[in-house]
Design a protein around this motif. Sequence first.
Motif, PDB file in Angstrom:
ATOM      1  N   THR A  38     107.333  82.023  83.695  1.00 34.22           N
ATOM      2  CA  THR A  38     106.839  80.651  83.840  1.00 34.22           C
ATOM      3  C   THR A  38     107.593  79.730  82.881  1.00 34.22           C
ATOM      4  OG1 THR A  38     105.094  81.047  82.224  1.00 34.22           O
ATOM      5  CG2 THR A  38     104.545  81.407  84.525  1.00 34.22           C
ATOM      6  N   PRO A  39     107.865  78.501  83.294  1.00 37.61           N
ATOM      7  CA  PRO A  39     108.569  77.587  82.396  1.00 37.61           C
ATOM      8  C   PRO A  39     107.687  77.195  81.219  1.00 37.61           C
ATOM      9  CG  PRO A  39     107.937  76.464  84.414  1.00 37.61           C
ATOM     10  CD  PRO A  39     107.611  77.914  84.604  1.00 37.61           C
ATOM     11  N   ALA A  40     108.317  76.949  80.082  1.00 38.29           N
ATOM     12  CA  ALA A  40     107.569  76.630  78.865  1.00 38.29           C
ATOM     13  C   ALA A  40     106.940  75.246  78.956  1.00 38.29           C
ATOM     14  CB  ALA A  40     108.485  76.718  77.665  1.00 38.29           C
ATOM     15  N   ALA A  41     107.684  74.278  79.448  1.00 37.73           N
ATOM     16  CA  ALA A  41     107.168  72.911  79.558  1.00 37.73           C
ATOM     17  C   ALA A  41     107.655  72.331  80.880  1.00 37.73           C
ATOM     18  CB  ALA A  41     107.650  72.071  78.401  1.00 37.73           C
ATOM     19  N   PRO A  42     106.777  72.201  81.867  1.00 40.66           N
ATOM     20  CA  PRO A  42     107.218  71.658  83.155  1.00 40.66           C
ATOM     21  C   PRO A  42     107.564  70.173  83.040  1.00 40.66           C
ATOM     22  CG  PRO A  42     104.859  71.923  83.134  1.00 40.66           C
ATOM     23  CD  PRO A  42     105.371  72.537  81.861  1.00 40.66           C
ATOM     24  N   ILE A  43     108.524  69.737  83.819  1.00 41.86           N
ATOM     25  CA  ILE A  43     108.911  68.329  83.848  1.00 41.86           C
ATOM     26  C   ILE A  43     107.938  67.613  84.773  1.00 41.86           C
ATOM     27  CG2 ILE A  43     110.720  66.710  84.480  1.00 41.86           C
ATOM     28  CD1 ILE A  43     112.734  68.892  83.842  1.00 41.86           C
ATOM     29  N   ASP A  44     107.266  66.611  84.245  1.00 39.02           N
ATOM     30  CA  ASP A  44     106.268  65.910  85.044  1.00 39.02           C
ATOM     31  C   ASP A  44     106.847  64.611  85.606  1.00 39.02           C
ATOM     32  OD1 ASP A  44     106.454  64.546  82.707  1.00 39.02           O
ATOM     33  OD2 ASP A  44     104.324  64.495  82.279  1.00 39.02           O
ATOM     34  N   GLY A  45     106.010  63.827  86.242  1.00 36.46           N
ATOM     35  CA  GLY A  45     106.453  62.609  86.908  1.00 36.46           C
ATOM     36  C   GLY A  45     106.846  61.487  85.976  1.00 36.46           C
ATOM     37  N   PHE A  46     106.502  61.582  84.702  1.00 35.32           N
ATOM     38  CA  PHE A  46     106.804  60.495  83.783  1.00 35.32           C
ATOM     39  C   PHE A  46     108.288  60.423  83.413  1.00 35.32           C
ATOM     40  CE2 PHE A  46     102.213  60.989  82.800  1.00 35.32           C
ATOM     41  CZ  PHE A  46     101.828  59.726  83.199  1.00 35.32           C
ATOM     42  N   ILE A  47     109.049  61.464  83.694  1.00 35.56           N
ATOM     43  CA  ILE A  47     110.467  61.433  83.341  1.00 35.56           C
ATOM     44  C   ILE A  47     111.203  60.397  84.186  1.00 35.56           C
ATOM     45  CG2 ILE A  47     111.262  63.253  84.888  1.00 35.56           C
ATOM     46  CD1 ILE A  47     112.381  62.895  81.296  1.00 35.56           C
ATOM     47  N   SER A  48     110.817  60.240  85.452  1.00 34.77           N
ATOM     48  CA  SER A  48     111.470  59.234  86.291  1.00 34.77           C
ATOM     49  C   SER A  48     111.105  57.827  85.809  1.00 34.77           C
ATOM     50  CB  SER A  48     111.081  59.419  87.755  1.00 34.77           C
ATOM     51  OG  SER A  48     109.682  59.334  87.894  1.00 34.77           O
ATOM     52  N   LEU A  49     109.880  57.651  85.348  1.00 32.60           N
ATOM     53  CA  LEU A  49     109.472  56.359  84.789  1.00 32.60           C
ATOM     54  C   LEU A  49     110.247  56.054  83.510  1.00 32.60           C
ATOM     55  CD1 LEU A  49     107.546  53.939  84.975  1.00 32.60           C
ATOM     56  CD2 LEU A  49     105.925  55.261  83.606  1.00 32.60           C
ATOM     57  N   ALA A  50     110.460  57.056  82.678  1.00 38.04           N
ATOM     58  CA  ALA A  50     111.215  56.866  81.436  1.00 38.04           C
ATOM     59  C   ALA A  50     112.676  56.514  81.734  1.00 38.04           C
ATOM     60  CB  ALA A  50     111.143  58.123  80.578  1.00 38.04           C
ATOM     61  N   ILE A  51     113.271  57.140  82.741  1.00 37.35           N
ATOM     62  CA  ILE A  51     114.651  56.827  83.113  1.00 37.35           C
ATOM     63  C   ILE A  51     114.741  55.400  83.652  1.00 37.35           C
ATOM     64  CG2 ILE A  51     116.485  57.394  84.757  1.00 37.35           C
ATOM     65  CD1 ILE A  51     115.652  60.331  84.434  1.00 37.35           C
ATOM     66  N   LEU A  52     113.774  55.007  84.459  1.00 35.08           N
ATOM     67  CA  LEU A  52     113.744  53.649  84.989  1.00 35.08           C
ATOM     68  C   LEU A  52     113.614  52.620  83.871  1.00 35.08           C
ATOM     69  CD1 LEU A  52     113.590  51.789  87.493  1.00 35.08           C
ATOM     70  CD2 LEU A  52     111.108  52.049  87.365  1.00 35.08           C
ATOM     71  N   MET A  53     112.712  52.852  82.945  1.00 32.09           N
ATOM     72  CA  MET A  53     112.520  51.919  81.827  1.00 32.09           C
ATOM     73  C   MET A  53     113.776  51.860  80.947  1.00 32.09           C
ATOM     74  SD  MET A  53     109.720  50.438  82.263  1.00 32.09           S
ATOM     75  CE  MET A  53     109.631  49.582  80.720  1.00 32.09           C
ATOM     76  N   GLY A  54     114.403  52.981  80.720  1.00 29.31           N
ATOM     77  CA  GLY A  54     115.649  53.000  79.944  1.00 29.31           C
ATOM     78  C   GLY A  54     116.745  52.207  80.629  1.00 29.31           C
ATOM     79  N   GLY A  55     116.827  52.320  81.956  1.00 27.48           N
ATOM     80  CA  GLY A  55     117.811  51.535  82.703  1.00 27.48           C
ATOM     81  C   GLY A  55     117.545  50.050  82.619  1.00 27.48           C
ATOM     82  N   ILE A  56     116.272  49.672  82.710  1.00 29.51           N
ATOM     83  CA  ILE A  56     115.914  48.249  82.625  1.00 29.51           C
ATOM     84  C   ILE A  56     116.234  47.701  81.241  1.00 29.51           C
ATOM     85  CG2 ILE A  56     113.959  46.657  82.611  1.00 29.51           C
ATOM     86  CD1 ILE A  56     112.736  48.384  84.852  1.00 29.51           C
ATOM     87  N   ILE A  57     115.867  48.439  80.213  1.00 31.26           N
ATOM     88  CA  ILE A  57     116.149  47.986  78.843  1.00 31.26           C
ATOM     89  C   ILE A  57     117.655  47.895  78.609  1.00 31.26           C
ATOM     90  CG2 ILE A  57     115.972  48.653  76.411  1.00 31.26           C
ATOM     91  CD1 ILE A  57     113.188  49.807  77.129  1.00 31.26           C
ATOM     92  N   GLY A  58     118.402  48.880  79.079  1.00 25.05           N
ATOM     93  CA  GLY A  58     119.857  48.854  78.919  1.00 25.05           C
ATOM     94  C   GLY A  58     120.497  47.695  79.662  1.00 25.05           C
ATOM     95  N   TYR A  59     120.015  47.421  80.870  1.00 27.52           N
ATOM     96  CA  TYR A  59     120.544  46.296  81.648  1.00 27.52           C
ATOM     97  C   TYR A  59     120.288  44.976  80.932  1.00 27.52           C
ATOM     98  CZ  TYR A  59     121.078  42.892  85.390  1.00 27.52           C
ATOM     99  OH  TYR A  59     121.443  41.803  86.130  1.00 27.52           O
ATOM    100  N   ARG A  60     119.075  44.816  80.409  1.00 27.93           N
ATOM    101  CA  ARG A  60     118.748  43.575  79.696  1.00 27.93           C
ATOM    102  C   ARG A  60     119.599  43.406  78.441  1.00 27.93           C
ATOM    103  NH1 ARG A  60     112.165  43.044  79.990  1.00 27.93           N
ATOM    104  NH2 ARG A  60     112.057  42.644  82.228  1.00 27.93           N
ATOM    105  N   LYS A  61     119.821  44.501  77.730  1.00 24.86           N
ATOM    106  CA  LYS A  61     120.651  44.418  76.518  1.00 24.86           C
ATOM    107  C   LYS A  61     122.092  44.060  76.872  1.00 24.86           C
ATOM    108  CE  LYS A  61     118.430  47.132  72.987  1.00 24.86           C
ATOM    109  NZ  LYS A  61     118.548  46.161  71.938  1.00 24.86           N
ATOM    110  N   LEU A  62     122.629  44.668  77.910  1.00 22.63           N
ATOM    111  CA  LEU A  62     123.996  44.330  78.330  1.00 22.63           C
ATOM    112  C   LEU A  62     124.088  42.902  78.801  1.00 22.63           C
ATOM    113  CD1 LEU A  62     125.143  47.547  80.199  1.00 22.63           C
ATOM    114  CD2 LEU A  62     125.995  46.670  78.036  1.00 22.63           C
ATOM    115  N   LYS A  63     123.084  42.449  79.523  1.00 26.80           N
ATOM    116  CA  LYS A  63     123.066  41.071  80.020  1.00 26.80           C
ATOM    117  C   LYS A  63     122.984  40.085  78.854  1.00 26.80           C
ATOM    118  CE  LYS A  63     120.451  38.117  83.137  1.00 26.80           C
ATOM    119  NZ  LYS A  63     119.257  38.024  83.986  1.00 26.80           N
ATOM    120  N   ASP A  64     122.154  40.380  77.856  1.00 30.66           N
ATOM    121  CA  ASP A  64     122.035  39.505  76.681  1.00 30.66           C
ATOM    122  C   ASP A  64     123.324  39.493  75.869  1.00 30.66           C
ATOM    123  OD1 ASP A  64     119.472  38.816  77.356  1.00 30.66           O
ATOM    124  OD2 ASP A  64     118.532  40.252  75.969  1.00 30.66           O
TER     125      ASP A  64
END
Length: 69
Positions: A38-64
Amino acid sequence: MKNKKSFLIAFALVGLSLLPMTVQAQLPGFMDDVDDETPAAPIDGFISLAILMGGIIGYRKLKDDKTQH
């Protein structure tokens, strides 16, 4: 004297870095009481949300950054 000492230290470091070394983090194989099926720590649905938020923050920083230059 200082050049000779520096040369010897550099030569020793290069010589030691070229030696083959075998490093193992642990002994090969598993203990009998380890559940490796069995895997030690399963990857849950929040990882896609974290990637999305990271992309948004990165886009805003590049735009600024582009508007400031």
